[in-house]
Motif scaffolding. Structure first.
Motif, mmCIF file in Angstrom:
data_model
loop_
_atom_site.group_PDB
_atom_site.id
_atom_site.type_symbol
_atom_site.label_atom_id
_atom_site.label_comp_id
_atom_site.label_asym_id
_atom_site.label_seq_id
_atom_site.Cartn_x
_atom_site.Cartn_y
_atom_site.Cartn_z
ATOM 1 N N PRO A 25 28.323 35.590 65.108
ATOM 2 C CA PRO A 25 28.182 36.238 66.415
ATOM 3 C C PRO A 25 27.141 35.540 67.269
ATOM 4 O O PRO A 25 26.085 35.155 66.790
ATOM 5 C CB PRO A 25 27.733 37.660 66.070
ATOM 6 C CG PRO A 25 28.119 37.857 64.644
ATOM 7 C CD PRO A 25 28.095 36.504 64.009
ATOM 8 N N LYS A 40 24.516 35.607 70.289
ATOM 9 C CA LYS A 40 23.675 36.531 71.040
ATOM 10 C C LYS A 40 23.356 35.896 72.378
ATOM 11 O O LYS A 40 22.968 34.735 72.454
ATOM 12 C CB LYS A 40 22.370 36.829 70.285
ATOM 13 C CG LYS A 40 22.567 37.546 68.975
ATOM 14 C CD LYS A 40 22.751 39.015 69.217
ATOM 15 C CE LYS A 40 22.811 39.734 67.875
ATOM 16 N NZ LYS A 40 22.954 41.149 68.035
ATOM 17 N N SER A 51 25.810 41.085 71.568
ATOM 18 C CA SER A 51 26.729 40.153 70.933
ATOM 19 C C SER A 51 27.975 40.008 71.802
ATOM 20 O O SER A 51 28.215 40.803 72.713
ATOM 21 C CB SER A 51 27.127 40.659 69.544
ATOM 22 O OG SER A 51 27.942 41.806 69.668
#
Length: 113
Positions: free
Chosen positions: A16, A18, A24
């Protein structure tokens, strides 16, 4: 013949991402989907309130052609969606494009003078 090396590489498992906001990608996509579903709600409301007719050229549409009608926000603020439909007008895609291009043309011409 020699063995050709493939142009494909082994992909690493994606993790994921950021963003600066700390959200996310999945959270951002979820929020965008919610905004989209809300916008579809006001479109359906506008079509129900104002009918399947273009407010500019008066062309009438059938249910099968309703995708050719768009909702134009009179004040230009797409977040201003009163339930009575007072900020909306249904425009066909051609009139909607014309409506927005008039503003661009006007500002272009006023900058030239």
């Amino acid at each position: 013949m020699g063995i050709r090396k493939s142009n494909y590489s082994v992909r690493k498992k994606l993790r994921p991402v950021k963003k600066e906001s700390g959200k996310s990608v999945e959270e951002i996509v979820r929020e965008l989907k919610k905004i989209r579903s809300d916008s579809e709600g006001y479109r359906d409301s506008s079509l129900r309130i104002h009918g399947l007719i273009c407010a500019k050229c008066a062309r009438e549409f059938e249910n099968k052609d309703r995708h050719l009608l768009t909702v134009h926000h009179k004040d230009g603020n797409h977040m201003n969606n009163p339930p009575d439909g007072s900020n909306w007008e249904n425009l066909c895609i051609y009139c909607h494009d014309d409506e927005h291009s008039r503003g661009r043309l006007g500002s272009y011409l006023s900058d030239k003078e």
